[in-house]
Scaffold this active site. Structure first.
Site, mmCIF file in Angstrom:
data_model
loop_
_atom_site.group_PDB
_atom_site.id
_atom_site.type_symbol
_atom_site.label_atom_id
_atom_site.label_comp_id
_atom_site.label_asym_id
_atom_site.label_seq_id
_atom_site.Cartn_x
_atom_site.Cartn_y
_atom_site.Cartn_z
ATOM 1 N N GLY A 21 2.119 -8.742 -5.479
ATOM 2 C CA GLY A 21 1.787 -9.610 -4.350
ATOM 3 C C GLY A 21 1.215 -8.818 -3.205
ATOM 4 O O GLY A 21 0.802 -7.673 -3.379
ATOM 5 N N ASN A 22 1.182 -9.405 -2.036
ATOM 6 C CA ASN A 22 0.692 -8.704 -0.851
ATOM 7 C C ASN A 22 1.482 -9.157 0.377
ATOM 8 O O ASN A 22 2.338 -10.033 0.280
ATOM 9 C CB ASN A 22 -0.818 -8.929 -0.674
ATOM 10 C CG ASN A 22 -1.148 -10.392 -0.438
ATOM 11 O OD1 ASN A 22 -0.796 -10.962 0.595
ATOM 12 N ND2 ASN A 22 -1.803 -11.017 -1.422
ATOM 13 N N ARG A 23 1.188 -8.543 1.532
ATOM 14 C CA ARG A 23 2.016 -8.720 2.722
ATOM 15 C C ARG A 23 1.653 -9.919 3.579
ATOM 16 O O ARG A 23 2.158 -10.057 4.690
ATOM 17 C CB ARG A 23 1.945 -7.460 3.593
ATOM 18 C CG ARG A 23 2.520 -6.246 2.921
ATOM 19 C CD ARG A 23 2.544 -5.080 3.910
ATOM 20 N NE ARG A 23 2.821 -3.820 3.248
ATOM 21 C CZ ARG A 23 4.035 -3.411 2.897
ATOM 22 N NH1 ARG A 23 5.079 -4.174 3.155
ATOM 23 N NH2 ARG A 23 4.202 -2.252 2.290
ATOM 24 N N ALA A 90 -4.499 -14.952 1.268
ATOM 25 C CA ALA A 90 -4.736 -13.595 0.779
ATOM 26 C C ALA A 90 -4.481 -13.632 -0.728
ATOM 27 O O ALA A 90 -3.370 -13.355 -1.192
ATOM 28 C CB ALA A 90 -3.816 -12.606 1.480
#
Ligand code: CTP
Ligand code: CA
Length: 217
Positions: A21-23, A90
């Site tokens: 995943g991402n932030r 995102a």
């Protein structure tokens, strides 16, 4: 007016207990959803996994998804009926090529993952955009920011691209404030001050509605 909005990260499963995943926290996308709703628009908010509460505004319908593929399917189902699209998510660019059905055990000293490219939601829908619809994308760049953002605008058939600044403390992932530059197809560049994401969302919504909706101008 009906606006389709994507927000938050996507999670790409690796095994039953892990993901890539991402932030992204979804704060900017959720603030945009609220601002559009307050301006009188109906919003379909397609959201990846975030810790934020589901918006209570009656004009906002929230569809929760996890992966890029699920986000694409939810967005594509709404896109033709929407007057405009705002891609604030995102989206993970790649996902694991294989999803293990059992938890991956730490057998070796190294582990190599094979990744495959995810669908580009904005670009795929962008090719189906009708002249009366608008599309707004986001971009996050670390080099040649303006040139890369301008290239994305054309590649994905955006009318506007919102470039996130990474140079300013307090802007971007996880922060409550953001600083952006907006580019249009004519090459016009608009710089905005560092401000609360909620306030910036109102400014962006006003800009979008003024440009694309005669009724709100
Ligand atoms: N986007 C999308 N689907 C993807 C990747 C990106 O809809 N699979 C959208 C984002 O929501 C954003 C815009 O495309 O509005 C630009 O995303 P960004 O990650 O900056 O661009 P990429 O095309 O993925 O290029 P790169 O990450 O290599 O810079
Ligand atoms: Ca990307």
């Amino acid at each position: 007016m009906h606006v389709l909005l994507t927000a938050g990260p996507t999670y790409e499963p690796l095994d039953p207990v892990r993901f890539l995943g991402n932030r992204s926290t979804g704060k900017m996308g959720y603030a945009l959803a609220e601002a559009f709703a307050e301006a009188g628009a109906d919003v379909t908010l397609v959201s990846g996994p975030v810790a934020l509460p589901t918006p209570l505004h009656p004009n906002i319908r929230t569809v929760r998804v996890e992966t890029a593929q699920q986000m694409y399917e939810a967005a594509a189902a709404v896109a033709p009926q929407a007057d405009g699209w705002v891609f604030a998510a995102a989206v993970a660019d790649y996902r694991p090529a294989h999803v293990a059905s059992e938890k991956i055990k730490k057998d070796g000293d190294t582990l190599t993952l094979e990744l495959v490219k995810n669908v580009d939601i904005a670009a795929t829908l962008g090719h189906t955009k009708r002249p009366e619809q608008f599309a707004v994308g986001f971009a996050l760049e670390t080099t040649n920011e303006l040139a890369h953002a301008q290239a994305k605008l054309h590649r994905k058939n955006f009318d506007l691209v919102v470039l996130n600044s990474l140079r300013d403390a307090g802007a971007g992932f996880g922060h409550d404030t953001n600083k952006v530059t907006v580019l249009d197809r004519a090459g016009q560049v608009l710089n905005f001050e560092l401000q609360a994401k909620t306030e910036l969302a109102r400014v962006l919504v006003r800009l979008i509605l003024t440009r694309f909706s005669a009724a709100y101008a």
